[in-house]
Motif scaffolding. Structure first.
Motif, short mmCIF file in Angstrom:
data_model
loop_
_atom_site.label_atom_id
_atom_site.label_comp_id
_atom_site.label_asym_id
_atom_site.label_seq_id
_atom_site.Cartn_x
_atom_site.Cartn_y
_atom_site.Cartn_z
N GLY A 162 0.92 -1.18 -0.26
CA GLY A 162 -0.64 -0.01 0.15
C GLY A 162 1.04 1.08 0.35
N ARG A 163 1.62 1.51 0.97
CA ARG A 163 2.76 3.06 0.81
C ARG A 163 3.06 2.89 -0.43
N GLU A 164 3.67 1.80 -1.18
CA GLU A 164 4.42 1.79 -2.58
C GLU A 164 3.66 2.55 -3.63
N ILE A 165 2.40 1.49 -3.85
CA ILE A 165 1.66 2.65 -4.36
C ILE A 165 0.44 4.07 -4.18
N ALA A 166 0.38 4.44 -3.08
CA ALA A 166 0.11 5.02 -2.47
C ALA A 166 1.64 6.77 -3.38
N LEU A 167 2.50 6.33 -2.78
CA LEU A 167 3.80 6.88 -3.00
C LEU A 167 3.57 7.33 -4.72
N GLU A 168 4.09 6.26 -5.42
CA GLU A 168 4.17 6.04 -6.81
C GLU A 168 2.73 7.09 -7.80
N ALA A 169 1.12 6.89 -7.08
CA ALA A 169 0.35 7.89 -7.27
C ALA A 169 0.59 9.44 -7.22
N GLN A 170 0.89 9.21 -5.30
CA GLN A 170 1.29 11.05 -5.11
C GLN A 170 1.78 11.44 -6.24
N ARG A 171 3.15 10.78 -6.59
CA ARG A 171 4.40 10.96 -7.45
C ARG A 171 3.76 11.70 -8.95
N TYR A 172 2.67 10.49 -9.12
CA TYR A 172 2.18 10.76 -10.83
C TYR A 172 1.43 12.07 -10.89
N VAL A 173 0.89 12.52 -9.97
CA VAL A 173 0.04 13.40 -10.15
C VAL A 173 0.72 14.80 -9.73
N ASP A 174 1.89 14.74 -9.07
CA ASP A 174 2.99 15.90 -8.50
C ASP A 174 3.66 16.30 -10.04
#
Length: 283
Positions: free
Chosen positions: A84-96
């Protein structure tokens, strides 16, 4: 890992209540409280969150939803799922990254007109489409009826064993959609299809082709029984759910109808249609 062997693999479970989803949302500070009732479909979760102002950033929320769904598909096909942590960080990084590369002086873009849109409150939208199965000498019609929250009220895949053409298939789809809505007791309906010729004929803009004239007259007779009705034209890109349902009619003998349930063939598309809507136009 998605723990679908323990609970039914509904969209609500995959994207919200399984362990991976819980860890992902917790990482993004999206609160999962006991106030949220058990919901099988993610679309119901989405509307609950929206009504209770739980989500602050809908762009990140939508990206996480897609990431969780893709993670589930990787696991189903034998791949290694992510935590879950990896999915969340990747999604946030993509949007940023997307936001950082957008020029600051550009006006805010409006949602493109080809996205599926909700009907007005207390109305229902009937999306319809037809398909021609030339090798079978038959046609298929697809119908998807949704309420003002995007929830499925009724849906249909039906095969008609007649060697009809494209415009005849389209008008038969409208007919089946209107009849299904009437059988479901709906009173205010928007009929939406991607055949401009049929839409213009039913709205009286052009004279119907001889091959669809009688069916068109019957449709208008039925529509007058409703309290309110509209017939709108849309593009294929916002009519995908009905298009898939029409194609799904090819192997069936007669028809399959769903009432207040989502056909598995379009579950992914229904979720996409809702996530694609602009929930925060002033963000």
């Amino acid at each position: 890992m998605v723990d679908s062997e323990v609970k039914p693999e509904t969209t609500g479970h995959i994207l919200w209540s399984c362990n991976t989803a819980k860890d992902t949302w917790a990482e993004l500070k999206v609160r999962q409280t006991d106030r949220i009732p058990p919901l099988e479909e993610f679309i119901d979760v989405l509307w609950w969150l929206r009504e209770h102002s739980v989500v602050n950033d809908w762009e990140v929320f939508a990206t996480v939803g897609w990431s969780l769904w893709n993670n589930r598909n990787v696991i189903r096909h034998g791949g290694q799922g992510r935590q879950g942590r990896e999915i969340a960080l990747e999604a946030q990084r993509y949007v940023d990254e997307f936001r950082n590369h957008m020029p600051s002086d550009l006006p805010k873009l409006q949602p493109p007109p080809t996205k599926w849109s909700l009907p007005p409150p207390n109305w229902y939208k009937i999306n319809v489409d037809g398909a021609v199965f030339k090798e079978q000498g038959s046609i298929g019609v697809g119908v998807v009826i949704r309420n003002a929250k995007g929830e499925v009220t009724g849906a249909m895949s039906k095969k008609i064993c007649l060697p009809l053409g494209a415009i005849e298939a389209e008008v038969k789809a409208v007919e089946e959609g209107v009849l299904l809505a009437w059988d479901l007791g709906l009173k205010n309906v928007v009929v939406e299809g991607d055949s401009l010729a049929v839409t213009q004929a039913l709205n009286g803009v052009v004279t119907p082709a001889i091959s669809i004239q009688k069916v068109s007259e019957g449709i208008l007779w039925w529509l007058k029984k409703f309290d309110n009705w509209k017939i709108l034209h849309t593009r294929r890109s916002s009519n995908t759910a009905a298009h898939v349902m029409a194609k799904e009619a090819k192997p069936i003998l007669d028809s399959v109808i769903w009432v207040e349930d989502s056909p598995p063939a379009i579950a992914h598309q229904l979720l996409y249609d809702v996530l694609s809507m602009d929930f925060c136009p002033n963000c």
